[in-house]
Design an enzyme around this catalytic site. Structure first.
Site, PDB file in Angstrom:
ATOM      1  N   ARG A  40       4.928  33.277  12.858  1.00  0.00           N
ATOM      2  CA  ARG A  40       4.337  33.806  11.553  1.00  0.00           C
ATOM      3  C   ARG A  40       4.889  32.600  10.747  1.00  0.00           C
ATOM      4  O   ARG A  40       5.849  32.194  10.292  1.00  0.00           O
ATOM      5  CB  ARG A  40       4.956  35.019  11.382  1.00  0.00           C
ATOM      6  CG  ARG A  40       4.913  36.153  12.239  1.00  0.00           C
ATOM      7  CD  ARG A  40       3.338  36.477  12.420  1.00  0.00           C
ATOM      8  NE  ARG A  40       2.803  37.229  11.384  1.00  0.00           N
ATOM      9  CZ  ARG A  40       2.927  38.335  10.945  1.00  0.00           C
ATOM     10  NH1 ARG A  40       3.756  39.168  11.652  1.00  0.00           N
ATOM     11  NH2 ARG A  40       2.411  38.751   9.858  1.00  0.00           N
TER      12      ARG A  40
ATOM     13  N   ASN B 242       5.200  40.129   7.081  1.00  0.00           N
ATOM     14  CA  ASN B 242       5.594  38.752   6.893  1.00  0.00           C
ATOM     15  C   ASN B 242       5.657  38.732   5.205  1.00  0.00           C
ATOM     16  O   ASN B 242       6.362  37.859   4.808  1.00  0.00           O
ATOM     17  CB  ASN B 242       4.405  37.863   7.334  1.00  0.00           C
ATOM     18  CG  ASN B 242       4.935  36.567   7.666  1.00  0.00           C
ATOM     19  OD1 ASN B 242       5.927  36.490   8.124  1.00  0.00           O
ATOM     20  ND2 ASN B 242       3.847  35.640   7.620  1.00  0.00           N
TER      21      ASN B 242
ATOM     22  N   GLU C 188       2.025  46.232   6.408  1.00  0.00           N
ATOM     23  CA  GLU C 188       3.179  46.479   6.570  1.00  0.00           C
ATOM     24  C   GLU C 188       3.595  47.865   6.462  1.00  0.00           C
ATOM     25  O   GLU C 188       2.626  48.788   6.264  1.00  0.00           O
ATOM     26  CB  GLU C 188       3.946  45.645   5.393  1.00  0.00           C
ATOM     27  CG  GLU C 188       3.406  44.225   5.679  1.00  0.00           C
ATOM     28  CD  GLU C 188       4.467  43.105   4.994  1.00  0.00           C
ATOM     29  OE1 GLU C 188       5.415  43.469   4.766  1.00  0.00           O
ATOM     30  OE2 GLU C 188       3.969  41.828   5.045  1.00  0.00           O
TER      31      GLU C 188
END
Length: 272
Positions: free
Chosen positions: A250, A165, A3
């Site tokens: 996801r 996510n 991320e």
């Protein structure tokens, strides 16, 4: 997938290792760059842009890489053994006299003119950890499609760049909203970019991401990766379900008690 905070740390490590010194080795192991040699050029800076890495090199060139699910850059001292994976997984080697940066399993590696960087990152929304961060613009983009589930809207890098996510699931839990709630129905939706910015800023220098405020192992996150385990707030078993367009699904984690609202389409989710 790494991320925005992970990419930010990677860029900082690469910049510290490479910027300002001439490259004494350049080995780009992808067919399209097999004949490219950057030896002798100086890396001017390494910048993160959302989940993208931009390594700018003298002569107006940028080496663009993206880690996606499995990619990684590792930095080693001269003479240190490389430990990021087997040799056949190496896609790039950039070395100065003191440091060597090795790119493993990079699914995206391309060389372009620095002036053309917008061709690979121009579509991105405001970068949560970038100098262009603009919470109001991010909110405008999120609300441009008010019927879209909030979990999908948060993952769309065209809205705001850097959320993956983990943060998607944690943000929805912290705001007590179902990830399948239409983003236009989120109460006080300005909380979405505001809290996202706070979380990534707080974690950008940490190697272990914390959203609970408790850095102890196994106490760091609220819901992500904890399917079937009790909610830290109410004790209800946490659930998981796939979310997203076909082919781009996801996994999403949530607490059905703390996060009331629309369930996943079809089955209401599954344990484990």
């Amino acid at each position: 997938m790494p991320e925005g905070d992970t990419v930010w740390r990677t860029a900082r490590e690469l910049d510290r290792a490479l910027a300002g010194a001439p490259l004494i080795r350049s080995d780009l192991r992808v067919p399209s760059l097999a004949t490219v040699d950057l030896t002798g050029r100086r890396v001017t800076e390494v910048l993160p842009r959302g989940k993208h890495l931009l390594t700018r090199v003298e002569g107006g060139l940028t080496l663009h890489s993206h880690l996606r699910m499995d990619g990684a850059w590792r930095v080693y001292a001269t003479g240190e053994r490389w430990r990021g994976g087997p040799g056949h997984q190496i896609r790039a080697v950039l070395a100065t006299a003191d440091r060597t940066a090795v790119g493993y399993r990079l699914p995206v590696l391309e060389l372009l003119r620095t002036a053309d960087e917008s061709s690979v990152v121009g579509h991105l929304g405001p970068d949560l950890l970038g100098p262009d961060w603009d919470a109001r613009e991010a909110l405008r983009r999120l609300l441009a499609d008010p019927d879209r589930p909030v979990g999908e809207a948060l993952l769309d890098q065209r809205n705001l760049a850097g959320i993956g996510n983990v943060y998607k699931s944690e943000l929805c839990f912290l705001l007590r909203i179902s990830p399948w709630l239409p983003v236009g129905d989120v109460p006080a939706p300005e909380r979405l970019p505001a809290l996202a910015g706070k979380l990534l800023e707080a974690n950008k220098a940490r190697t272990a991401r914390v959203t609970t405020g408790d850095p102890r192992h196994d106490h760091r996150v609220w819901v992500y990766g904890r399917a079937g385990r009790p909610c830290r707030r109410c004790g209800t078993p946490l659930r998981t379900a796939d979310q997203g367009e076909p082919g781009q699904e996801r996994v999403t984690y949530w607490c059905p008690a703390c996060q009331p609202g629309p369930p996943p389409p079809g089955l209401p989710g599954h344990l484990g």
